[in-house]
Design a protein around this motif. Structure first.
Motif, PDB file in Angstrom:
ATOM      1  N   ASP A   1     -19.040  -6.034   5.427  1.00 45.76           N
ATOM      2  CA  ASP A   1     -17.630  -5.956   5.837  1.00 45.76           C
ATOM      3  C   ASP A   1     -16.886  -7.265   5.608  1.00 45.76           C
ATOM      4  OD1 ASP A   1     -18.637  -7.473   7.916  1.00 45.76           O
ATOM      5  OD2 ASP A   1     -18.202  -6.021   9.491  1.00 45.76           O
ATOM      6  N   GLU A   9     -11.679  -5.703  -1.676  1.00 44.54           N
ATOM      7  CA  GLU A   9     -10.525  -4.862  -2.010  1.00 44.54           C
ATOM      8  C   GLU A   9     -10.886  -3.856  -3.100  1.00 44.54           C
ATOM      9  OE1 GLU A   9      -7.346  -7.707  -2.646  1.00 44.54           O
ATOM     10  OE2 GLU A   9      -7.660  -8.529  -0.644  1.00 44.54           O
ATOM     11  N   ARG A  26     -13.145  -1.188  -1.311  1.00 45.32           N
ATOM     12  CA  ARG A  26     -12.597  -0.380  -0.227  1.00 45.32           C
ATOM     13  C   ARG A  26     -11.259   0.237  -0.558  1.00 45.32           C
ATOM     14  NH1 ARG A  26     -14.145  -4.522   4.403  1.00 45.32           N
ATOM     15  NH2 ARG A  26     -13.155  -3.029   5.777  1.00 45.32           N
ATOM     16  N   SER A  27     -10.505  -0.338  -1.498  1.00 46.02           N
ATOM     17  CA  SER A  27      -9.195   0.225  -1.829  1.00 46.02           C
ATOM     18  C   SER A  27      -9.220   1.041  -3.112  1.00 46.02           C
ATOM     19  CB  SER A  27      -8.148  -0.887  -1.983  1.00 46.02           C
ATOM     20  OG  SER A  27      -8.136  -1.681  -0.827  1.00 46.02           O
ATOM     21  N   ILE A  28     -10.135   0.742  -4.016  1.00 40.48           N
ATOM     22  CA  ILE A  28     -10.059   1.391  -5.334  1.00 40.48           C
ATOM     23  C   ILE A  28     -11.186   2.402  -5.549  1.00 40.48           C
ATOM     24  CG2 ILE A  28     -10.081   0.946  -7.841  1.00 40.48           C
ATOM     25  CD1 ILE A  28      -8.503  -1.601  -7.244  1.00 40.48           C
ATOM     26  N   PRO A  38     -12.740   4.470  -3.582  1.00 40.42           N
ATOM     27  CA  PRO A  38     -12.532   5.822  -3.022  1.00 40.42           C
ATOM     28  C   PRO A  38     -11.621   6.691  -3.894  1.00 40.42           C
ATOM     29  CG  PRO A  38     -12.405   4.169  -1.292  1.00 40.42           C
ATOM     30  CD  PRO A  38     -12.455   3.412  -2.596  1.00 40.42           C
ATOM     31  N   ASP A  39     -10.707   6.084  -4.672  1.00 35.39           N
ATOM     32  CA  ASP A  39      -9.857   6.863  -5.588  1.00 35.39           C
ATOM     33  C   ASP A  39     -10.683   7.593  -6.638  1.00 35.39           C
ATOM     34  OD1 ASP A  39      -7.699   5.865  -4.261  1.00 35.39           O
ATOM     35  OD2 ASP A  39      -7.069   4.481  -5.839  1.00 35.39           O
ATOM     36  N   GLY A  88      -4.808  -7.733   5.078  1.00 32.59           N
ATOM     37  CA  GLY A  88      -4.699  -7.469   3.640  1.00 32.59           C
ATOM     38  C   GLY A  88      -6.011  -7.097   2.987  1.00 32.59           C
ATOM     39  N   THR A  89      -7.128  -7.552   3.568  1.00 34.27           N
ATOM     40  CA  THR A  89      -8.393  -7.423   2.836  1.00 34.27           C
ATOM     41  C   THR A  89      -9.457  -6.635   3.595  1.00 34.27           C
ATOM     42  OG1 THR A  89      -7.965  -9.536   1.755  1.00 34.27           O
ATOM     43  CG2 THR A  89     -10.227  -8.756   1.709  1.00 34.27           C
ATOM     44  N   TYR A  90      -9.790  -7.081   4.821  1.00 37.53           N
ATOM     45  CA  TYR A  90     -10.987  -6.533   5.467  1.00 37.53           C
ATOM     46  C   TYR A  90     -10.725  -5.326   6.367  1.00 37.53           C
ATOM     47  CZ  TYR A  90     -12.995 -10.944   3.857  1.00 37.53           C
ATOM     48  OH  TYR A  90     -13.403 -11.998   3.098  1.00 37.53           O
ATOM     49  N   HIS A  91      -9.504  -5.225   6.917  1.00 39.27           N
ATOM     50  CA  HIS A  91      -9.144  -4.098   7.785  1.00 39.27           C
ATOM     51  C   HIS A  91     -10.205  -3.870   8.878  1.00 39.27           C
ATOM     52  CE1 HIS A  91      -6.125  -3.444   4.742  1.00 39.27           C
ATOM     53  NE2 HIS A  91      -7.073  -3.336   3.829  1.00 39.27           N
TER      54      HIS A  91
END
Ligand SMILES: Cc1ncc(COP(=O)(O)O)c(C=O)c1O
Length: 411
Positions: free
Chosen positions: A121, A129, A132-134, A136-137, A368-371
Motif C-alpha cells: 500500500d 498510481e 491502482r488507477s490504471i 483496474p481499467d 493523490g496517490t495512496y488513498h
C-alpha cells in the motif's frame, strides 16, 4: 548467456559482486581490443535473409538471437542486462527506458483481465498510481495491503492472485518487507513475487536469493548514480525474462537507449565504492539528525530506532542512502530548507552523486496517490506524520552535509 558474436572477458567463477560490477557483460572488441565498453548506436544490424524474426512470437533464446533491431536487442543494452543479471544473481535481465517502464513491463507480462495483483500500500508513487488507477481499467483486480505484515498478504490472497509486488525499503517511508517470508506465502498460493529494490541496490540486498522471482530497479537512481540517465531493469529466471521480452519488451516499446545503457554501465563501475561511501555518510547524518532539536523523528533502517531494525540487519548489508526525517510544520520547513541549504539541493528524485532533499506531504500522498484509510492511514501517519523529508545522501564530505543541514534546519 553471452552473445555468440561477443568476445567476453573470462571472469573467475567465484568473482565477487564488486568485481562483477566492473566486468560482467564486458566483451573485448574483436578489432580495437578496447577495454572500456564500446557504444553501439546502430538501430539495425545486417542480417542474412531468413535470419531474425518480424514477430516477437519468433523470438528464440536471446543468447542465440542475432542483433536485428534495437527495440528488440542492442549490444550495449545487452551488456548492461548481463551486468545487472550478474549483480542480482539472475539468469537474465530485461532493460527498459525507465524504472516505471520496468514495473509496467512486469504488470503487462504477468497479469491479464480477471487476474489479481496484491501490491504494497506504500510504494513509489508512479507504481502505486499505475497499479491502482490504471490496471483496474484493464479488468485486473488490485488489492493494496501493508506487506510489512505478512498476515495482511495471507488475508488478501485469492485463487486468481498471480502477482505480489512489494518495495523494500519503500519510498518514501522506508518501511521494509520481509522478502523471504512474503515469497514463501505467495508461492504457496501459486503467485509470483516482484520487488522494487531501487532503494536497496544489489550492494545491499539480493532478493532472488531470498526467494523473490523478479527484481526491478530504477537504474535512474543509485545504480547509474550520476543523475544524467533514465533507465530501468528487471532481473529474474530465464523463462520469466523471456516472457517479458517477448511481450512488454517488444510491444510496450520502452526500450532503453544505447547511450543511456552506456552511461549506466559506467555508473555501475563505481557502484560498490559509491554505496559504501554513501552508507557511511548516511549513518553519520542519521545520528546527527536524530540529535537535532528541529527534528522530531528520523527513519533509517540502520538506526536502532527503526521499527524493523532487526529485519534490516538480516536482509540488508547496508542500510542505504535514503533517510526520512520529520520536523514541525513541514511546509514552512521545506521553504526554509530550500532557501538555506548550500550543500544539499532541494529537488525531486534520489540516488545521485549530489545530496537531495524533498518534502513528501502526507495529505498530498494520501489524497493523490495512496488513498489510504483506517489502520493503513494510521500506519502511514505513524511513519510520516504530516509529511516526511526524504534525504538522498550524495558523495559530499559528511562533515559539510552535517553542517549544512544543521544550519538550514535551525531557525
Ligand atoms: C523506488 C522507485 N521505483 C521506481 C521509480 C521510478 O523510476 P524512473 O523515474 O526511472 O521511472 C522511482 C522513482 O523515484 C523510485 O523511487
Amino acid at each position: 548467456m553471452t552473445h555468440p558474436t561477443a568476445n567476453p572477458i573470462s571472469l573467475p567463477l567465484d568473482a565477487r559482486p564488486q568485481t562483477l560490477a566492473l566486468d560482467a557483460g564486458l566483451s573485448i572488441h574483436p578489432v580495437t581490443r578496447s577495454i572500456q565498453p564500446d557504444i553501439s548506436m546502430s538501430v539495425n544490424h545486417m542480417v542474412r535473409p531468413g535470419e531474425g524474426a518480424f514477430s516477437a512470437a519468433g523470438l528464440g533464446d536471446i543468447a542465440e538471437e542475432p542483433y536485428t533491431y534495437a527495440r528488440w536487442l542492442n549490444p550495449t543494452v545487452r551488456a548492461l542486462e548481463q551486468r545487472m543479471a550478474a549483480l542480482e544473481g539472475a539468469e537474465d535481465a530485461l532493460a527498459s527506458a525507465t524504472g516505471v517502464a520496468a514495473i509496467a513491463a512486469v504488470f503487462l507480462s504477468f497479469l491479464k483481465a480477471g487476474d489479481h495483483l496484491v501490491i504494497s500500500d506504500v510504494t513509489y508513487a508512479g507504481a502505486a498510481e499505475l497499479a491502482r488507477s490504471i490496471l483496474p481499467d484493464f479488468g485486473i483486480e488490485v488489492t493494496a495491503v501493508n506487506l510489512s505484515r505478512p498476515e495482511e498478504l495471507r488475508a488478501a490472497l485469492r485463487p486468481n492472485t498471480r502477482l505480489v509486488h512489494c518495495e523494500s525499503p519503500c519510498n518514501p517511508i522506508l518501511r521494509l518487507t520481509d522478502l523471504a517470508e512474503i515469497a514463501q506465502i505467495a508461492h504457496a498460493a501459486g503467485a509470483l513475487v516482484s520487488v522494487d529494490s531501487t532503494l536497496a541496490t544489489p550492494v545491499s540486498t539480493r532478493p532472488l536469493a531470498l526467494g523473490v522471482d523478479l527484481v526491478v530497479h530504477s537504474l535512474t537512481k543509485f545504480i547509474n548514480g550520476h543523475g544524467d540517465a533514465l533507465g530501468g531493469i528487471t532481473c529474474g529466471r530465464r523463462d520469466l525474462i523471456a516472457r517479458m521480452r517477448g511481450r512488454a519488451g517488444v510491444y510496450l516499446g520502452a526500450a532503453l537507449s544505447a547511450s543511456n545503457a552506456w552511461l549506466i554501465l559506467r555508473g555501475i563501475d563505481t557502484l560498490f565504492p559509491r554505496m559504501r561511501q554513501i552508507n557511511e555518510t548516511a549513518a553519520r547524518l542519521a545520528v546527527a539528525l536524530e540529535a537535532h532539536p528541529a527534528v522530531e523523528r528520523v527513519i533509517w533502517p540502520g538506526l536502532a530506532s527503526h521499527p524493523q531494525h532487526a529485519l534490516a540487519q538480516r536482509q540488508m548489508e547496508f542500510a542505504g542512502g535514503v533517510i526520512a526525517f520529520r520536523t514541525k510544520d513541514p511546509q514552512a520547513m521545506a521553504r526554509q530548507l530550500a532557501a538555506k541549504m548550500r550543500v544539499a539541493h532541494y529537488a525531486f528524485s534520489l540516488g545521485h552523486q549530489r545530496s537531495i532533499v524533498t518534502l513528501l506531504d502526507t495529505e498530498e500522498m494520501i489524497g493523490g496517490t495512496y488513498h489510504l484509510t483506517g489502520a493503513a492511514l494510521e500506519d502511514y501517519r505513524r511513519f510520516a506524520g504530516a509529511g516526511v523529508f526524504r534525504l538522498s545522501v550524495g558523495l559530499e564530505a559528511a562533515e559539510d552535509l552535517i553542517a549544512d543541514l544543521d544550519q538550514a534546519l535551525s531557525a
